[in-house]
Design a protein around this motif. Structure first.
Motif, mmCIF file in Angstrom:
data_model
loop_
_atom_site.group_PDB
_atom_site.id
_atom_site.type_symbol
_atom_site.label_atom_id
_atom_site.label_comp_id
_atom_site.label_asym_id
_atom_site.label_seq_id
_atom_site.Cartn_x
_atom_site.Cartn_y
_atom_site.Cartn_z
ATOM 1 N N TYR A 1 0.848 -1.195 0.000
ATOM 2 C CA TYR A 1 0.000 0.000 0.000
ATOM 3 C C TYR A 1 0.884 1.246 0.000
ATOM 4 O O TYR A 1 2.023 1.218 0.462
ATOM 5 N N ASN A 2 0.343 2.347 -0.546
ATOM 6 C CA ASN A 2 1.149 3.564 -0.580
ATOM 7 C C ASN A 2 1.243 4.176 0.817
ATOM 8 O O ASN A 2 0.583 3.737 1.767
ATOM 9 N N CYS A 3 2.074 5.187 0.926
ATOM 10 C CA CYS A 3 2.370 5.794 2.224
ATOM 11 C C CYS A 3 1.133 6.412 2.875
ATOM 12 O O CYS A 3 0.921 6.275 4.082
ATOM 13 N N SER A 4 0.299 7.062 2.098
ATOM 14 C CA SER A 4 -0.916 7.664 2.641
ATOM 15 C C SER A 4 -1.898 6.597 3.120
ATOM 16 O O SER A 4 -2.443 6.688 4.224
ATOM 17 N N GLN A 5 -2.106 5.588 2.293
ATOM 18 C CA GLN A 5 -2.991 4.483 2.677
ATOM 19 C C GLN A 5 -2.510 3.829 3.969
ATOM 20 O O GLN A 5 -3.314 3.498 4.839
ATOM 21 N N SER A 6 -1.207 3.637 4.070
ATOM 22 C CA SER A 6 -0.641 2.927 5.221
ATOM 23 C C SER A 6 -0.905 3.668 6.522
ATOM 24 O O SER A 6 -1.325 3.052 7.511
ATOM 25 N N VAL A 7 -0.700 4.970 6.529
ATOM 26 C CA VAL A 7 -0.933 5.755 7.741
ATOM 27 C C VAL A 7 -2.429 5.859 8.025
ATOM 28 O O VAL A 7 -2.879 5.596 9.141
ATOM 29 N N PHE A 8 -3.208 6.213 7.020
ATOM 30 C CA PHE A 8 -4.642 6.426 7.224
ATOM 31 C C PHE A 8 -5.354 5.147 7.660
ATOM 32 O O PHE A 8 -6.108 5.149 8.634
ATOM 33 N N ALA A 9 -5.102 4.058 6.969
ATOM 34 C CA ALA A 9 -5.813 2.810 7.267
ATOM 35 C C ALA A 9 -5.389 2.186 8.593
ATOM 36 O O ALA A 9 -6.170 1.449 9.201
ATOM 37 N N ALA A 10 -4.198 2.478 9.056
ATOM 38 C CA ALA A 10 -3.749 1.914 10.332
ATOM 39 C C ALA A 10 -4.570 2.440 11.515
ATOM 40 O O ALA A 10 -4.651 1.788 12.553
ATOM 41 N N PHE A 11 -5.209 3.589 11.336
ATOM 42 C CA PHE A 11 -5.964 4.215 12.417
ATOM 43 C C PHE A 11 -7.439 4.415 12.093
ATOM 44 O O PHE A 11 -8.217 4.811 12.960
ATOM 45 N N SER A 12 -7.838 4.185 10.868
ATOM 46 C CA SER A 12 -9.177 4.566 10.402
ATOM 47 C C SER A 12 -10.317 3.954 11.208
ATOM 48 O O SER A 12 -11.339 4.599 11.428
ATOM 49 N N ASP A 13 -10.144 2.732 11.673
ATOM 50 C CA ASP A 13 -11.217 2.076 12.419
ATOM 51 C C ASP A 13 -11.557 2.810 13.713
ATOM 52 O O ASP A 13 -12.685 2.743 14.198
ATOM 53 N N LEU A 14 -10.601 3.544 14.255
ATOM 54 C CA LEU A 14 -10.850 4.318 15.470
ATOM 55 C C LEU A 14 -11.848 5.445 15.230
ATOM 56 O O LEU A 14 -12.406 6.010 16.174
#
Length: 154
Positions: A15-28
């Motif tokens: 996954y790209n850098c933006s996806q990686s950061v965003f998706a790691a926390f998105s469920d919160l």
């Protein structure tokens, strides 16, 4: 769950850098991972390959908007508070990494700056500094945004 490690794991599986950061926390924030990956997919490589704002930073900015609950379009103060928060995050990332510009980050690391995506293989991950940017942004999210989330939801 170690969210920083999750961001790195997402990056290392492609996954790209933006996806990686965003998706790691998105469920919160009530956003399922798959939806987060879709929403942030165009922000990698400095905004869709433009090599402008680092994708890890844009992922962090997306999360900042969610952590701040955005703003009411008629509430100038709330809008200013969010924008000030974004500016502070931008400044801190710049202090840590030297810039938030993808092109400059790659050039400073002596990487070839290409417009089109590169194949993700072992060689790619050895040369590119992007995992460090993902890790830095994810740590900043943990440090600055998650405490705000907990305060608001408590």
């Amino acid at each position: 769950m170690d969210r920083v490690q999750k961001a790195l794991d997402l990056f290392y599986i492609g996954y790209n850098c933006s996806q990686s950061v965003f998706a790691a926390f998105s469920d919160l924030f009530g956003i399922p991972e798959q939806q987060a990956l879709l929403l942030s997919s165009g922000f990698g490589a400095g905004m869709g390959g433009l090599r402008e704002k680092c994708g890890a930073v844009t992922g962090m900015f997306l999360l900042a908007g969610l952590a701040h609950d955005g703003y009411d379009r008629t509430d100038i103060q709330s809008k200013k508070e969010l924008y000030d928060w974004i500016k502070q995050l931008d400044q801190e990332f710049t202090q840590k990494m030297g810039t938030t510009c993808c092109r400059e980050l790659l050039t400073n690391a002596k990487c070839l700056v290409k417009e089109n995506p590169s194949e993700r293989d072992e060689k790619y991950y050895q040369k590119r500094p992007c995992a460090l940017f993902v890790e830095t942004a994810a740590k900043m999210v943990q440090e600055h945004l998650l405490p705000h989330l907990k305060e608001e939801k408590a």
